[in-house]
Design a protein around this motif. Structure first.
Motif, PDB file in Angstrom:
ATOM      1  N   GLY A 241     -25.429 -63.322  -3.239  1.00  0.00           N
ATOM      2  CA  GLY A 241     -26.421 -62.423  -3.821  1.00  0.00           C
ATOM      3  C   GLY A 241     -26.115 -60.943  -3.681  1.00  0.00           C
ATOM      4  O   GLY A 241     -26.921 -60.100  -4.095  1.00  0.00           O
ATOM      5  N   PHE A 242     -24.979 -60.610  -3.112  1.00  0.00           N
ATOM      6  CA  PHE A 242     -24.617 -59.187  -3.037  1.00  0.00           C
ATOM      7  C   PHE A 242     -24.232 -58.682  -4.426  1.00  0.00           C
ATOM      8  O   PHE A 242     -23.632 -59.415  -5.217  1.00  0.00           O
ATOM      9  N   VAL A 243     -24.580 -57.434  -4.713  1.00  0.00           N
ATOM     10  CA  VAL A 243     -24.185 -56.852  -5.994  1.00  0.00           C
ATOM     11  C   VAL A 243     -22.692 -56.521  -5.923  1.00  0.00           C
ATOM     12  O   VAL A 243     -22.099 -56.465  -4.844  1.00  0.00           O
ATOM     13  N   GLU A 244     -22.102 -56.306  -7.098  1.00  0.00           N
ATOM     14  CA  GLU A 244     -20.656 -56.085  -7.214  1.00  0.00           C
ATOM     15  C   GLU A 244     -20.142 -55.018  -6.238  1.00  0.00           C
ATOM     16  O   GLU A 244     -19.138 -55.213  -5.535  1.00  0.00           O
ATOM     17  N   GLU A 245     -20.848 -53.903  -6.190  1.00  0.00           N
ATOM     18  CA  GLU A 245     -20.377 -52.778  -5.364  1.00  0.00           C
ATOM     19  C   GLU A 245     -20.366 -53.146  -3.877  1.00  0.00           C
ATOM     20  O   GLU A 245     -19.413 -52.851  -3.151  1.00  0.00           O
ATOM     21  N   GLU A 246     -21.421 -53.821  -3.432  1.00  0.00           N
ATOM     22  CA  GLU A 246     -21.495 -54.203  -2.015  1.00  0.00           C
ATOM     23  C   GLU A 246     -20.474 -55.310  -1.703  1.00  0.00           C
ATOM     24  O   GLU A 246     -19.888 -55.329  -0.615  1.00  0.00           O
ATOM     25  N   ALA A 247     -20.274 -56.222  -2.652  1.00  0.00           N
ATOM     26  CA  ALA A 247     -19.276 -57.286  -2.447  1.00  0.00           C
ATOM     27  C   ALA A 247     -17.874 -56.685  -2.338  1.00  0.00           C
ATOM     28  O   ALA A 247     -17.042 -57.148  -1.544  1.00  0.00           O
ATOM     29  N   THR A 248     -17.615 -55.644  -3.123  1.00  0.00           N
ATOM     30  CA  THR A 248     -16.306 -54.978  -3.039  1.00  0.00           C
ATOM     31  C   THR A 248     -16.131 -54.300  -1.686  1.00  0.00           C
ATOM     32  O   THR A 248     -15.043 -54.320  -1.094  1.00  0.00           O
ATOM     33  N   LYS A 249     -17.207 -53.713  -1.170  1.00  0.00           N
ATOM     34  CA  LYS A 249     -17.125 -53.075   0.156  1.00  0.00           C
ATOM     35  C   LYS A 249     -16.838 -54.110   1.250  1.00  0.00           C
ATOM     36  O   LYS A 249     -16.076 -53.852   2.181  1.00  0.00           O
ATOM     37  N   ILE A 250     -17.433 -55.284   1.113  1.00  0.00           N
ATOM     38  CA  ILE A 250     -17.144 -56.370   2.065  1.00  0.00           C
ATOM     39  C   ILE A 250     -15.668 -56.760   1.947  1.00  0.00           C
ATOM     40  O   ILE A 250     -14.980 -56.952   2.956  1.00  0.00           O
ATOM     41  N   ALA A 251     -15.175 -56.830   0.707  1.00  0.00           N
ATOM     42  CA  ALA A 251     -13.770 -57.177   0.489  1.00  0.00           C
ATOM     43  C   ALA A 251     -12.850 -56.157   1.154  1.00  0.00           C
ATOM     44  O   ALA A 251     -11.859 -56.519   1.803  1.00  0.00           O
ATOM     45  N   VAL A 252     -13.178 -54.881   1.014  1.00  0.00           N
ATOM     46  CA  VAL A 252     -12.357 -53.826   1.634  1.00  0.00           C
ATOM     47  C   VAL A 252     -12.367 -53.996   3.154  1.00  0.00           C
ATOM     48  O   VAL A 252     -11.317 -53.936   3.810  1.00  0.00           O
ATOM     49  N   ALA A 253     -13.546 -54.239   3.728  1.00  0.00           N
ATOM     50  CA  ALA A 253     -13.657 -54.387   5.190  1.00  0.00           C
ATOM     51  C   ALA A 253     -12.820 -55.570   5.675  1.00  0.00           C
ATOM     52  O   ALA A 253     -12.117 -55.472   6.690  1.00  0.00           O
ATOM     53  N   VAL A 254     -12.871 -56.672   4.938  1.00  0.00           N
ATOM     54  CA  VAL A 254     -12.089 -57.854   5.332  1.00  0.00           C
ATOM     55  C   VAL A 254     -10.596 -57.553   5.237  1.00  0.00           C
ATOM     56  O   VAL A 254      -9.809 -57.920   6.116  1.00  0.00           O
ATOM     57  N   GLU A 255     -10.190 -56.860   4.165  1.00  0.00           N
ATOM     58  CA  GLU A 255      -8.765 -56.505   4.060  1.00  0.00           C
ATOM     59  C   GLU A 255      -8.324 -55.626   5.228  1.00  0.00           C
ATOM     60  O   GLU A 255      -7.239 -55.803   5.787  1.00  0.00           O
ATOM     61  N   GLU A 256      -9.176 -54.666   5.605  1.00  0.00           N
ATOM     62  CA  GLU A 256      -8.810 -53.777   6.716  1.00  0.00           C
ATOM     63  C   GLU A 256      -8.644 -54.571   8.014  1.00  0.00           C
ATOM     64  O   GLU A 256      -7.725 -54.314   8.791  1.00  0.00           O
ATOM     65  N   ALA A 257      -9.534 -55.529   8.254  1.00  0.00           N
ATOM     66  CA  ALA A 257      -9.422 -56.350   9.465  1.00  0.00           C
ATOM     67  C   ALA A 257      -8.136 -57.179   9.435  1.00  0.00           C
ATOM     68  O   ALA A 257      -7.392 -57.232  10.420  1.00  0.00           O
TER      69      ALA A 257
END
Lengths: 124, 139
Positions: free
Chosen positions: B30-46
């Motif tokens: 249920g996350f909107v596109e922008e928030e889902a992308t931010k989660i993706a960035v955080a996971v990539e950084e980890a």
């Protein structure tokens, strides 16, 4: 203006290159600049430094993702270009998350951002 | 068992598909596109941190990625058996002018995780070290 060249660096990231006059080059970034594609992007930029182009524009209207490794490549390239007496402009950033990433990490303090390619070209 | 559970080798090659899977899961939650992308960035950084600093780019390392929606909270855990990463307090915004002068290319990754996720902790359990990242669904 020379012919636009496209570099398909991977399925996820494409880079185009256009040269204007003897000293300006425009790189068009398309797709995702991530941990997998950033090293290829860095290699492509290094080749440009050896060609002596001093006015560099990174056009990002088709870029849809960037992570910290991409930011690091841009910082490294900025320094090398400035050491050669050149400079970099960034233009066309329209993805809200990419805008957020540049803003929150302070990139506008060290690189000029422009709304579009026209104003970026005129800024040199 | 987490809703999403992935196991990869310590190679950057595997990072984009994992990031794509996490983004897809976030959108389904249920996350909107922008928030889902931010989660993706955080996971990539980890993941990038684990590969570079914990496994020092050794490809034989194993990374586990687990994601769960608990109520309105998405929890992502990235676990590894490499060197533990030490996090000293809340990270300040990177001093980009200093980084530029010193020609340092790093320093943004953990800051982006903290910026884009609501909670971020490092921990360990048995022989595994982990990054735990949480983000709330907003109405």
């Amino acid at each position: 203006m020379k012919e636009k060249r496209l570099f398909h660096l991977s399925k996820e990231f494409h880079l185009s290159k256009e040269e204007f006059g003897s000293d300006m080059v425009i790189f068009g970034l398309e797709g995702a600049l991530n941990v997998q594609t950033a090293p290829e992007f860095e290699e492509a930029l290094k080749k440009n430094i050896s060609e002596g182009k001093k006015k560099v524009i990174l056009e990002m209207s088709h870029l849809n993702y960037i992570s910290s490794i991409g930011l690091g490549v841009i910082i490294g390239y900025l320094e090398e270009t400035r050491e050669q007496g050149g400079d970099i402009r960034i233009c066309g950033v329209n993805d809200p998350v990419i805008q957020d990433i540049f803003e929150t990490t302070g990139f506008p303090k060290i690189i000029q951002f422009h709304k579009d390619l026209g104003t970026a070209r005129l800024s040199f | 068992m987490a809703d999403l559970s992935l196991r990869i080798g310590s190679e950057t090659l595997f990072v984009p598909p994992v990031v794509a899977a996490l983004k897809s899961y976030a959108l389904r939650c249920g996350f909107v596109e922008e928030e889902a992308t931010k989660i993706a960035v955080a996971v990539e950084e980890a993941l990038a941190n684990v590969i570079k600093h914990s496994y020092e780019s050794r490809k034989e390392g194993v990374i586990l990625i687990e994601a769960d929606l608990k109520g309105d909270e998405l929890c992502v855990r990235v676990s590894h058996q490499g060197k533990p990463f030490v996090l000293e307090g809340k990270r300040a915004a990177p001093d980009i002018e200093k980084l530029e002068k010193e020609r340092k290319k790093g320093g943004f990754g953990l800051y982006l995780i903290e910026k884009f996720m609501d909670e971020f902790h490092l921990g360990h359990e048995k022989e595994w070290h982990y990054y735990l990242m949480k983000k709330h669904l907003r109405p």
